[in-house]
Design a protein around this motif. Structure first.
Motif: not given
Length: 568
Positions: A217-220, A226-229, A258-264, A252-256
Protein backbone atom coordinates in the motif's frame (compact mmCIF):
# COMPACT_ATOMS: atom_id res chain seq x y z
CA UNK A 1 37.52 26.81 20.57
CA UNK A 2 35.06 25.06 18.24
CA UNK A 3 36.17 21.66 19.53
CA UNK A 4 35.62 22.48 23.22
CA UNK A 5 33.10 20.39 25.08
CA UNK A 6 29.98 22.23 26.26
CA UNK A 7 29.95 23.17 29.94
CA UNK A 8 27.95 21.19 32.48
CA UNK A 9 25.78 24.27 33.02
CA UNK A 10 24.96 24.54 29.30
CA UNK A 11 24.09 20.86 29.06
CA UNK A 12 21.88 20.88 32.18
CA UNK A 13 20.16 24.07 30.99
CA UNK A 14 19.35 22.50 27.64
CA UNK A 15 18.07 19.33 29.29
CA UNK A 16 15.86 21.38 31.65
CA UNK A 17 14.24 23.32 28.79
CA UNK A 18 13.71 20.10 26.79
CA UNK A 19 12.06 18.45 29.79
CA UNK A 20 9.72 21.41 30.30
CA UNK A 21 8.67 21.41 26.63
CA UNK A 22 8.21 17.63 26.65
CA UNK A 23 5.89 17.78 29.68
CA UNK A 24 4.05 20.71 28.11
CA UNK A 25 3.38 18.71 24.95
CA UNK A 26 1.87 15.91 27.06
CA UNK A 27 -0.21 18.39 29.08
CA UNK A 28 -1.59 19.98 25.89
CA UNK A 29 -3.11 16.66 24.84
CA UNK A 30 -5.55 16.80 27.76
CA UNK A 31 -6.91 20.27 26.87
CA UNK A 32 -10.51 20.23 25.62
CA UNK A 33 -11.00 23.96 24.87
CA UNK A 34 -9.55 26.05 22.04
CA UNK A 35 -8.47 22.76 20.46
CA UNK A 36 -7.56 24.34 17.12
CA UNK A 37 -5.24 26.84 18.77
CA UNK A 38 -3.64 24.19 20.96
CA UNK A 39 -3.08 21.91 17.98
CA UNK A 40 -1.05 24.67 16.31
CA UNK A 41 0.84 25.37 19.54
CA UNK A 42 1.58 21.67 20.07
CA UNK A 43 2.93 21.39 16.51
CA UNK A 44 5.35 24.29 17.18
CA UNK A 45 6.33 22.82 20.54
CA UNK A 46 7.21 19.54 18.81
CA UNK A 47 9.29 21.37 16.19
CA UNK A 48 11.03 23.32 18.94
CA UNK A 49 11.66 20.15 20.95
CA UNK A 50 13.17 18.35 17.95
CA UNK A 51 15.41 21.29 17.13
CA UNK A 52 16.65 21.55 20.72
CA UNK A 53 17.43 17.85 21.11
CA UNK A 54 19.30 17.89 17.80
CA UNK A 55 21.42 20.89 18.73
CA UNK A 56 24.65 21.46 20.59
CA UNK A 57 24.23 22.88 24.11
CA UNK A 58 26.87 25.58 23.78
CA UNK A 59 25.67 26.82 20.40
CA UNK A 60 22.06 27.08 21.58
CA UNK A 61 22.73 28.54 25.03
CA UNK A 62 21.93 32.09 23.89
CA UNK A 63 18.36 31.10 22.98
CA UNK A 64 17.59 28.94 26.01
CA UNK A 65 16.53 31.70 28.43
CA UNK A 66 13.98 33.21 26.03
CA UNK A 67 12.65 29.76 25.10
CA UNK A 68 12.39 28.80 28.76
CA UNK A 69 10.38 31.97 29.51
CA UNK A 70 7.95 31.29 26.65
CA UNK A 71 7.57 27.66 27.77
CA UNK A 72 6.66 28.76 31.31
CA UNK A 73 4.08 31.24 29.95
CA UNK A 74 2.64 28.47 27.77
CA UNK A 75 2.47 26.06 30.70
CA UNK A 76 0.48 28.59 32.73
CA UNK A 77 -1.96 29.05 29.86
CA UNK A 78 -2.31 25.29 29.53
CA UNK A 79 -3.05 24.90 33.26
CA UNK A 80 -5.77 27.57 33.09
CA UNK A 81 -7.34 25.90 30.02
CA UNK A 82 -7.31 22.49 31.70
CA UNK A 83 -8.91 23.95 34.88
CA UNK A 84 -11.21 26.25 32.86
CA UNK A 85 -9.99 29.07 35.16
CA UNK A 86 -9.47 31.80 32.52
CA UNK A 87 -11.45 35.09 32.76
CA UNK A 88 -12.74 35.28 29.20
CA UNK A 89 -12.57 33.49 25.86
CA UNK A 90 -11.43 36.47 23.82
CA UNK A 91 -8.62 37.30 26.23
CA UNK A 92 -7.47 33.64 26.30
CA UNK A 93 -7.52 33.44 22.51
CA UNK A 94 -5.40 36.59 22.36
CA UNK A 95 -2.91 35.15 24.89
CA UNK A 96 -2.70 31.90 22.91
CA UNK A 97 -2.03 33.81 19.67
CA UNK A 98 0.78 35.75 21.36
CA UNK A 99 2.35 32.54 22.67
CA UNK A 100 2.05 30.85 19.27
CA UNK A 101 3.84 33.82 17.70
CA UNK A 102 6.68 33.56 20.22
CA UNK A 103 7.06 29.82 19.57
CA UNK A 104 7.18 30.42 15.80
CA UNK A 105 9.90 33.02 16.35
CA UNK A 106 11.95 30.59 18.45
CA UNK A 107 11.66 27.86 15.78
CA UNK A 108 12.74 30.34 13.10
CA UNK A 109 15.66 31.49 15.22
CA UNK A 110 16.93 27.96 15.79
CA UNK A 111 16.51 27.22 12.09
CA UNK A 112 18.77 30.19 11.26
CA UNK A 113 21.39 28.90 13.69
CA UNK A 114 21.38 25.49 12.01
CA UNK A 115 21.59 27.04 8.55
CA UNK A 116 24.82 28.76 9.57
CA UNK A 117 26.38 25.34 9.96
CA UNK A 118 26.34 24.65 13.67
CA UNK A 119 28.57 21.67 14.45
CA UNK A 120 26.84 18.74 16.08
CA UNK A 121 29.11 17.38 18.79
CA UNK A 122 27.13 14.45 20.06
CA UNK A 123 26.20 16.21 23.34
CA UNK A 124 22.63 16.74 22.16
CA UNK A 125 19.71 15.52 24.20
CA UNK A 126 18.50 12.08 23.06
CA UNK A 127 14.77 11.48 22.80
CA UNK A 128 13.91 8.00 24.03
CA UNK A 129 11.95 5.72 21.76
CA UNK A 130 8.37 5.26 23.00
CA UNK A 131 7.70 1.95 24.70
CA UNK A 132 5.70 -0.86 23.16
CA UNK A 133 2.01 0.02 22.86
CA UNK A 134 2.66 3.78 22.99
CA UNK A 135 0.01 6.10 21.59
CA UNK A 136 0.30 7.50 18.07
CA UNK A 137 1.07 10.99 19.34
CA UNK A 138 4.18 9.75 21.16
CA UNK A 139 5.24 7.72 18.12
CA UNK A 140 4.67 10.69 15.82
CA UNK A 141 6.65 12.93 18.15
CA UNK A 142 9.58 10.48 18.09
CA UNK A 143 9.50 10.33 14.30
CA UNK A 144 9.46 14.11 13.98
CA UNK A 145 12.48 14.26 16.22
CA UNK A 146 14.28 11.79 13.95
CA UNK A 147 13.23 13.82 10.90
CA UNK A 148 14.65 17.00 12.42
CA UNK A 149 17.95 15.26 13.09
CA UNK A 150 18.03 14.09 9.49
CA UNK A 151 17.40 17.61 8.20
CA UNK A 152 19.74 19.65 10.41
CA UNK A 153 22.26 17.13 11.75
CA UNK A 154 25.73 16.34 10.55
CA UNK A 155 26.52 13.03 8.84
CA UNK A 156 26.92 11.18 12.15
CA UNK A 157 23.58 12.39 13.44
CA UNK A 158 21.83 11.66 10.14
CA UNK A 159 23.19 8.13 10.14
CA UNK A 160 22.12 7.52 13.74
CA UNK A 161 18.63 8.90 13.06
CA UNK A 162 18.29 6.62 10.02
CA UNK A 163 19.46 3.62 12.05
CA UNK A 164 16.87 4.41 14.73
CA UNK A 165 14.21 4.79 12.05
CA UNK A 166 15.15 1.44 10.49
CA UNK A 167 14.90 -0.20 13.89
CA UNK A 168 11.34 0.99 14.55
CA UNK A 169 9.92 0.28 11.07
CA UNK A 170 11.34 -3.25 11.23
CA UNK A 171 9.93 -3.97 14.69
CA UNK A 172 6.55 -2.19 14.53
CA UNK A 173 4.64 -1.67 11.28
CA UNK A 174 2.56 1.13 12.85
CA UNK A 175 5.62 3.31 12.40
CA UNK A 176 5.64 2.49 8.69
CA UNK A 177 2.24 4.09 8.12
CA UNK A 178 3.22 7.13 10.18
CA UNK A 179 6.38 7.60 8.11
CA UNK A 180 4.49 7.47 4.81
CA UNK A 181 1.19 9.11 5.69
CA UNK A 182 1.37 11.18 8.88
CA UNK A 183 4.80 12.80 9.04
CA UNK A 184 5.20 15.11 6.07
CA UNK A 185 8.53 15.27 4.22
CA UNK A 186 9.78 11.88 5.45
CA UNK A 187 9.47 10.14 2.07
CA UNK A 188 11.12 12.98 0.16
CA UNK A 189 13.97 13.22 2.69
CA UNK A 190 14.63 9.48 2.37
CA UNK A 191 14.58 9.67 -1.45
CA UNK A 192 16.97 12.65 -1.35
CA UNK A 193 19.33 10.73 0.95
CA UNK A 194 19.64 7.98 -1.71
CA UNK A 195 21.47 10.56 -3.82
CA UNK A 196 23.73 11.71 -0.99
CA UNK A 197 27.52 11.78 -1.36
CA UNK A 198 27.83 10.32 2.15
CA UNK A 199 28.10 6.55 1.70
CA UNK A 200 26.78 5.56 5.12
CA UNK A 201 23.76 7.86 4.79
CA UNK A 202 22.89 6.22 1.44
CA UNK A 203 23.26 2.75 2.97
CA UNK A 204 20.98 3.47 5.91
CA UNK A 205 18.40 5.26 3.75
CA UNK A 206 18.31 2.29 1.35
CA UNK A 207 17.69 -0.06 4.28
CA UNK A 208 14.73 2.01 5.49
CA UNK A 209 13.19 2.37 2.02
CA UNK A 210 13.51 -1.38 1.39
CA UNK A 211 11.52 -2.12 4.55
CA UNK A 212 8.76 0.42 3.91
CA UNK A 213 8.47 -0.58 0.23
CA UNK A 214 7.75 -4.12 1.41
CA UNK A 215 4.22 -2.89 2.19
CA UNK A 216 2.23 -2.91 -1.04
CA UNK A 217 0.00 0.00 0.00
CA UNK A 218 2.98 2.37 0.40
CA UNK A 219 4.98 1.63 -2.75
CA UNK A 220 3.14 4.14 -4.90
CA UNK A 221 4.16 7.00 -2.59
CA UNK A 222 7.85 6.25 -3.11
CA UNK A 223 7.43 5.79 -6.87
CA UNK A 224 5.60 9.13 -7.01
CA UNK A 225 8.49 10.73 -5.12
CA UNK A 226 10.88 9.54 -7.83
CA UNK A 227 12.65 6.77 -5.92
CA UNK A 228 13.48 4.49 -8.87
CA UNK A 229 16.16 6.64 -10.56
CA UNK A 230 18.26 7.11 -7.39
CA UNK A 231 17.90 3.41 -6.54
CA UNK A 232 19.32 2.49 -9.94
CA UNK A 233 22.19 4.94 -9.40
CA UNK A 234 22.96 3.20 -6.10
CA UNK A 235 23.09 -0.10 -8.03
CA UNK A 236 25.50 1.45 -10.50
CA UNK A 237 27.95 3.16 -8.16
CA UNK A 238 26.94 2.63 -4.54
CA UNK A 239 28.64 0.54 -1.87
CA UNK A 240 27.83 -3.17 -1.55
CA UNK A 241 25.58 -2.53 1.46
CA UNK A 242 23.80 0.24 -0.43
CA UNK A 243 23.32 -2.02 -3.45
CA UNK A 244 21.76 -4.72 -1.26
CA UNK A 245 19.22 -2.22 0.10
CA UNK A 246 18.48 -0.79 -3.35
CA UNK A 247 17.99 -4.26 -4.87
CA UNK A 248 15.67 -5.30 -2.03
CA UNK A 249 13.59 -2.18 -2.57
CA UNK A 250 13.41 -2.69 -6.33
CA UNK A 251 12.33 -6.31 -5.94
CA UNK A 252 9.15 -5.00 -4.27
CA UNK A 253 8.58 -2.13 -6.68
CA UNK A 254 9.03 -4.23 -9.83
CA UNK A 255 6.15 -6.52 -8.92
CA UNK A 256 4.23 -3.83 -10.82
CA UNK A 257 5.09 -4.09 -14.54
CA UNK A 258 4.78 -0.31 -14.98
CA UNK A 259 7.62 0.11 -12.50
CA UNK A 260 9.54 -2.61 -14.34
CA UNK A 261 9.53 -0.40 -17.43
CA UNK A 262 10.78 2.53 -15.35
CA UNK A 263 13.67 0.49 -13.92
CA UNK A 264 14.64 -0.65 -17.40
CA UNK A 265 14.43 2.89 -18.78
CA UNK A 266 16.89 4.13 -16.14
CA UNK A 267 19.43 1.41 -16.99
CA UNK A 268 18.48 -0.96 -14.17
CA UNK A 269 18.77 -4.16 -16.23
CA UNK A 270 22.36 -3.46 -17.22
CA UNK A 271 23.28 -2.42 -13.67
CA UNK A 272 21.82 -5.63 -12.19
CA UNK A 273 23.54 -7.85 -14.76
CA UNK A 274 26.87 -6.15 -14.05
CA UNK A 275 26.39 -6.77 -10.33
CA UNK A 276 25.72 -10.46 -10.96
CA UNK A 277 28.67 -10.79 -13.35
CA UNK A 278 31.08 -9.57 -10.68
CA UNK A 279 29.30 -10.94 -7.60
CA UNK A 280 31.97 -13.58 -6.91
CA UNK A 281 34.31 -10.71 -5.98
CA UNK A 282 31.83 -9.22 -3.47
CA UNK A 283 31.96 -9.74 0.27
CA UNK A 284 28.18 -9.99 0.66
CA UNK A 285 27.61 -11.98 -2.53
CA UNK A 286 24.65 -14.05 -1.29
CA UNK A 287 22.85 -11.04 0.19
CA UNK A 288 23.36 -9.07 -3.02
CA UNK A 289 22.67 -11.58 -5.78
CA UNK A 290 19.44 -12.87 -4.20
CA UNK A 291 17.42 -9.64 -4.40
CA UNK A 292 19.16 -8.71 -7.68
CA UNK A 293 17.93 -11.95 -9.23
CA UNK A 294 14.44 -11.40 -7.89
CA UNK A 295 14.36 -7.98 -9.57
CA UNK A 296 15.51 -9.54 -12.85
CA UNK A 297 12.87 -12.26 -12.52
CA UNK A 298 10.21 -9.57 -12.13
CA UNK A 299 11.60 -7.69 -15.11
CA UNK A 300 11.66 -10.72 -17.41
CA UNK A 301 7.89 -10.93 -16.97
CA UNK A 302 7.81 -8.15 -19.59
CA UNK A 303 8.66 -9.85 -22.89
CA UNK A 304 10.54 -6.90 -24.41
CA UNK A 305 12.69 -6.52 -21.30
CA UNK A 306 13.39 -10.26 -21.25
CA UNK A 307 14.61 -10.09 -24.85
CA UNK A 308 16.95 -7.27 -23.88
CA UNK A 309 18.23 -9.33 -20.94
CA UNK A 310 18.94 -12.27 -23.26
CA UNK A 311 20.80 -9.98 -25.69
CA UNK A 312 22.82 -8.63 -22.76
CA UNK A 313 24.05 -12.13 -21.88
CA UNK A 314 21.80 -13.15 -19.00
CA UNK A 315 21.99 -16.86 -19.95
CA UNK A 316 25.78 -17.22 -19.96
CA UNK A 317 26.13 -15.12 -16.80
CA UNK A 318 23.76 -17.22 -14.75
CA UNK A 319 24.83 -20.60 -16.12
CA UNK A 320 28.28 -19.67 -14.82
CA UNK A 321 26.86 -18.65 -11.42
CA UNK A 322 25.21 -22.06 -10.97
CA UNK A 323 28.74 -23.35 -10.32
CA UNK A 324 29.17 -20.95 -7.39
CA UNK A 325 30.03 -22.46 -4.03
CA UNK A 326 27.81 -19.87 -2.35
CA UNK A 327 24.45 -21.57 -1.97
CA UNK A 328 22.40 -18.35 -2.07
CA UNK A 329 24.07 -17.35 -5.34
CA UNK A 330 23.60 -20.84 -6.77
CA UNK A 331 19.89 -21.08 -5.91
CA UNK A 332 19.17 -17.56 -7.19
CA UNK A 333 20.96 -18.30 -10.47
CA UNK A 334 19.01 -21.53 -11.00
CA UNK A 335 15.69 -19.82 -10.30
CA UNK A 336 16.47 -16.98 -12.69
CA UNK A 337 17.46 -19.38 -15.50
CA UNK A 338 14.16 -21.14 -14.95
CA UNK A 339 12.22 -17.86 -15.14
CA UNK A 340 13.97 -16.66 -18.31
CA UNK A 341 13.74 -20.00 -20.15
CA UNK A 342 10.24 -21.06 -19.05
CA UNK A 343 7.87 -21.29 -22.01
CA UNK A 344 10.54 -20.11 -24.44
CA UNK A 345 12.05 -22.87 -26.58
CA UNK A 346 14.67 -20.57 -28.14
CA UNK A 347 16.01 -19.54 -24.74
CA UNK A 348 15.92 -23.17 -23.54
CA UNK A 349 18.07 -24.20 -26.47
CA UNK A 350 20.42 -21.33 -25.67
CA UNK A 351 20.72 -22.62 -22.09
CA UNK A 352 21.60 -26.07 -23.48
CA UNK A 353 24.26 -24.59 -25.78
CA UNK A 354 25.76 -22.61 -22.89
CA UNK A 355 26.14 -25.82 -20.88
CA UNK A 356 23.12 -25.21 -18.64
CA UNK A 357 21.94 -28.83 -18.52
CA UNK A 358 25.43 -30.13 -17.79
CA UNK A 359 25.98 -27.66 -14.93
CA UNK A 360 22.56 -28.33 -13.38
CA UNK A 361 23.20 -32.06 -13.39
CA UNK A 362 26.62 -31.41 -11.91
CA UNK A 363 24.87 -29.96 -8.86
CA UNK A 364 22.75 -33.13 -8.67
CA UNK A 365 25.86 -35.29 -8.56
CA UNK A 366 25.86 -36.92 -5.09
CA UNK A 367 29.57 -36.08 -4.83
CA UNK A 368 28.82 -32.35 -5.16
CA UNK A 369 28.57 -30.74 -1.72
CA UNK A 370 25.33 -28.81 -1.39
CA UNK A 371 22.13 -28.78 0.65
CA UNK A 372 18.90 -30.65 -0.03
CA UNK A 373 17.24 -27.29 -0.70
CA UNK A 374 19.60 -26.61 -3.61
CA UNK A 375 19.01 -30.07 -5.08
CA UNK A 376 15.24 -29.57 -4.78
CA UNK A 377 15.55 -26.29 -6.72
CA UNK A 378 17.59 -28.06 -9.43
CA UNK A 379 15.08 -30.90 -9.76
CA UNK A 380 12.19 -28.48 -10.10
CA UNK A 381 14.11 -26.55 -12.75
CA UNK A 382 14.81 -29.76 -14.66
CA UNK A 383 11.17 -30.81 -14.41
CA UNK A 384 9.89 -27.43 -15.61
CA UNK A 385 12.36 -26.92 -18.44
CA UNK A 386 13.68 -30.11 -19.98
CA UNK A 387 10.67 -32.31 -20.73
CA UNK A 388 9.31 -30.03 -23.43
CA UNK A 389 10.98 -31.79 -26.37
CA UNK A 390 12.57 -35.18 -27.19
CA UNK A 391 15.90 -33.47 -27.89
CA UNK A 392 16.03 -32.02 -24.35
CA UNK A 393 15.17 -35.42 -22.86
CA UNK A 394 17.94 -37.02 -24.92
CA UNK A 395 20.42 -34.47 -23.57
CA UNK A 396 19.36 -35.29 -20.00
CA UNK A 397 19.76 -39.02 -20.57
CA UNK A 398 23.14 -38.59 -22.25
CA UNK A 399 24.46 -36.79 -19.14
CA UNK A 400 23.53 -39.64 -16.79
CA UNK A 401 20.32 -38.16 -15.41
CA UNK A 402 18.65 -41.58 -15.06
CA UNK A 403 21.40 -42.86 -12.75
CA UNK A 404 21.13 -39.71 -10.65
CA UNK A 405 17.38 -40.14 -10.21
CA UNK A 406 17.91 -43.78 -9.25
CA UNK A 407 20.34 -42.69 -6.54
CA UNK A 408 17.89 -40.18 -5.02
CA UNK A 409 14.89 -42.52 -5.26
CA UNK A 410 16.89 -45.08 -3.28
CA UNK A 411 18.89 -42.86 -0.92
CA UNK A 412 17.43 -39.36 -0.84
CA UNK A 413 15.71 -37.60 2.03
CA UNK A 414 11.92 -37.78 1.84
CA UNK A 415 11.49 -34.41 0.06
CA UNK A 416 14.22 -35.21 -2.48
CA UNK A 417 12.97 -38.78 -2.90
CA UNK A 418 9.45 -37.62 -3.76
CA UNK A 419 10.76 -35.02 -6.23
CA UNK A 420 12.96 -37.67 -7.86
CA UNK A 421 9.91 -39.91 -8.14
CA UNK A 422 7.92 -37.10 -9.74
CA UNK A 423 10.69 -36.39 -12.25
CA UNK A 424 10.92 -40.11 -13.01
CA UNK A 425 7.20 -40.12 -13.78
CA UNK A 426 7.70 -37.15 -16.14
CA UNK A 427 10.58 -38.99 -17.78
CA UNK A 428 8.34 -42.01 -18.37
CA UNK A 429 5.93 -39.78 -20.26
CA UNK A 430 8.69 -38.29 -22.41
CA UNK A 431 9.79 -41.12 -24.72
CA UNK A 432 10.09 -44.87 -25.30
CA UNK A 433 13.85 -44.51 -25.02
CA UNK A 434 13.47 -43.07 -21.51
CA UNK A 435 11.19 -45.93 -20.44
CA UNK A 436 13.76 -48.48 -21.63
CA UNK A 437 16.58 -46.66 -19.87
CA UNK A 438 14.59 -46.55 -16.63
CA UNK A 439 13.82 -50.25 -16.92
CA UNK A 440 17.48 -51.10 -17.52
CA UNK A 441 18.48 -49.00 -14.50
CA UNK A 442 16.22 -51.04 -12.20
CA UNK A 443 13.54 -48.43 -11.55
CA UNK A 444 10.61 -50.84 -11.61
CA UNK A 445 11.73 -52.63 -8.45
CA UNK A 446 12.00 -49.26 -6.69
CA UNK A 447 8.60 -48.08 -7.95
CA UNK A 448 6.93 -51.22 -6.62
CA UNK A 449 8.11 -50.26 -3.11
CA UNK A 450 6.24 -46.96 -3.38
CA UNK A 451 2.91 -48.60 -4.33
CA UNK A 452 2.22 -49.11 -0.64
CA UNK A 453 3.50 -45.71 0.56
CA UNK A 454 1.55 -43.61 3.09
CA UNK A 455 1.22 -40.65 0.75
CA UNK A 456 -1.55 -41.05 -1.83
CA UNK A 457 0.30 -38.73 -4.23
CA UNK A 458 3.44 -40.89 -3.99
CA UNK A 459 1.44 -44.08 -4.57
CA UNK A 460 -0.27 -42.47 -7.56
CA UNK A 461 2.99 -41.28 -9.17
CA UNK A 462 4.65 -44.67 -8.64
CA UNK A 463 1.68 -46.49 -10.16
CA UNK A 464 1.47 -44.11 -13.14
CA UNK A 465 5.21 -44.38 -13.83
CA UNK A 466 5.10 -48.16 -13.55
CA UNK A 467 2.02 -48.30 -15.79
CA UNK A 468 3.95 -46.46 -18.50
CA UNK A 469 7.10 -48.54 -18.13
CA UNK A 470 5.41 -51.97 -18.44
CA UNK A 471 4.01 -50.94 -21.80
CA UNK A 472 7.53 -51.66 -23.11
CA UNK A 473 7.92 -55.38 -23.90
CA UNK A 474 11.42 -55.66 -22.47
CA UNK A 475 10.31 -54.04 -19.21
CA UNK A 476 7.29 -56.39 -18.88
CA UNK A 477 9.49 -59.45 -19.15
CA UNK A 478 11.89 -58.07 -16.58
CA UNK A 479 9.07 -57.14 -14.21
CA UNK A 480 7.39 -60.58 -14.14
CA UNK A 481 10.69 -62.33 -13.43
CA UNK A 482 10.24 -61.38 -9.78
CA UNK A 483 7.23 -63.30 -8.40
CA UNK A 484 6.90 -60.81 -5.55
CA UNK A 485 6.03 -57.98 -7.96
CA UNK A 486 2.79 -59.57 -9.18
CA UNK A 487 1.92 -60.85 -5.70
CA UNK A 488 2.13 -57.31 -4.30
CA UNK A 489 0.00 -55.86 -7.10
CA UNK A 490 -2.71 -58.44 -6.46
CA UNK A 491 -2.57 -57.96 -2.68
CA UNK A 492 -3.13 -54.23 -3.12
CA UNK A 493 -6.31 -54.96 -5.13
CA UNK A 494 -8.05 -56.22 -1.99
CA UNK A 495 -11.36 -54.24 -1.93
CA UNK A 496 -10.89 -53.65 1.80
CA UNK A 497 -7.73 -51.63 1.23
CA UNK A 498 -9.49 -48.49 -0.14
CA UNK A 499 -7.77 -46.06 -2.59
CA UNK A 500 -9.78 -47.16 -5.60
CA UNK A 501 -8.10 -44.53 -7.80
CA UNK A 502 -4.73 -46.15 -7.21
CA UNK A 503 -6.22 -49.60 -7.82
CA UNK A 504 -7.43 -48.59 -11.25
CA UNK A 505 -3.81 -47.92 -12.16
CA UNK A 506 -2.85 -51.31 -10.75
CA UNK A 507 -5.46 -52.89 -13.03
CA UNK A 508 -3.86 -51.04 -15.95
CA UNK A 509 -0.44 -52.48 -15.02
CA UNK A 510 -1.88 -56.00 -14.74
CA UNK A 511 -3.62 -55.61 -18.08
CA UNK A 512 -0.28 -54.79 -19.72
CA UNK A 513 1.33 -57.81 -18.02
CA UNK A 514 -1.27 -60.18 -19.50
CA UNK A 515 0.20 -59.55 -22.95
CA UNK A 516 3.25 -61.46 -21.71
CA UNK A 517 2.69 -65.26 -21.41
CA UNK A 518 4.77 -65.58 -18.25
CA UNK A 519 2.97 -62.60 -16.74
CA UNK A 520 -0.44 -64.06 -17.44
CA UNK A 521 0.58 -67.40 -15.95
CA UNK A 522 1.91 -65.83 -12.77
CA UNK A 523 -1.24 -63.78 -12.32
CA UNK A 524 -3.58 -66.78 -12.55
CA UNK A 525 -1.36 -68.94 -10.38
CA UNK A 526 -1.01 -66.36 -7.62
CA UNK A 527 -2.72 -66.98 -4.32
CA UNK A 528 -4.18 -63.46 -4.56
CA UNK A 529 -5.73 -63.81 -8.04
CA UNK A 530 -9.26 -63.83 -6.55
CA UNK A 531 -8.79 -60.13 -5.67
CA UNK A 532 -9.15 -59.22 -9.35
CA UNK A 533 -12.65 -60.69 -9.49
CA UNK A 534 -13.59 -59.17 -6.14
CA UNK A 535 -12.44 -55.75 -7.27
CA UNK A 536 -14.37 -56.08 -10.55
CA UNK A 537 -17.52 -56.93 -8.58
CA UNK A 538 -17.03 -54.16 -6.00
CA UNK A 539 -16.12 -51.39 -8.44
CA UNK A 540 -17.88 -50.03 -11.50
CA UNK A 541 -14.66 -50.48 -13.47
CA UNK A 542 -14.75 -51.50 -17.12
CA UNK A 543 -10.96 -52.08 -17.04
CA UNK A 544 -11.27 -54.55 -14.15
CA UNK A 545 -14.12 -56.41 -15.88
CA UNK A 546 -12.13 -56.51 -19.12
CA UNK A 547 -9.15 -57.95 -17.24
CA UNK A 548 -11.37 -60.65 -15.73
CA UNK A 549 -12.69 -61.55 -19.18
CA UNK A 550 -9.18 -61.70 -20.58
CA UNK A 551 -8.17 -64.14 -17.87
CA UNK A 552 -11.44 -66.14 -17.93
CA UNK A 553 -10.17 -69.42 -19.33
CA UNK A 554 -11.06 -72.79 -17.78
CA UNK A 555 -7.61 -72.89 -16.30
CA UNK A 556 -8.10 -69.47 -14.73
CA UNK A 557 -11.49 -70.46 -13.34
CA UNK A 558 -9.98 -73.64 -11.93
CA UNK A 559 -7.23 -71.62 -10.25
CA UNK A 560 -9.73 -69.18 -8.79
CA UNK A 561 -11.76 -72.07 -7.30
CA UNK A 562 -8.62 -73.67 -5.88
CA UNK A 563 -7.57 -70.33 -4.43
CA UNK A 564 -10.98 -69.81 -2.81
CA UNK A 565 -10.93 -73.30 -1.27
CA UNK A 566 -7.29 -73.19 -0.18
CA UNK A 567 -6.33 -69.56 0.35
CA UNK A 568 -2.61 -69.04 0.94
Amino acid sequence: MGDEQPSTTAISGLRRVVAVISSLISLSLSIRVFTGKWQLIRSKLEELHSALVAGDATSLSGELQAISGTAEECRELARRCVDLSYSGKLLMQSDLDVTLGKLEAHVKSLSEIFKKGVSMHGYAVVVSRPGFGACKDDMRFYLRDLLTRMKVGDSVMKKQALMNLHEVVVEDEKYVKLVVVDVSDFVHVLVDFLGSHEVEVVEEAAKVVSVVAGFDSHRGVFVGAGVIAPLVRVLECGSEVGKVGAARCLQWLTENSDNAWCVSAHGGVTALLRICESVEFCKCKGELVGPSCRVLRNLCGVEEIKRFMVEEGVVSTFVRLVRSRDEAVQVSAIELIQSVASGDELVRQMVVREGGVRVLLLVLDPKWTCSSKTREVVMRAVENLWFSSPSCVSVLISYGFVDQMMYYVRNGEVSIQELALKVTFRLCEASEEAKKMLGDAGFMAELVKFLNAKSFEVREMAAEALSGMVMVSKNRKRFVQDDQNIALLLQLLDPGEGNSGNKKLLISILMSLTSCNSGRKKIVSSGYAKNIERFAEAEVSSDAKRLVRKLSTNRFRRNLVMTANHPS
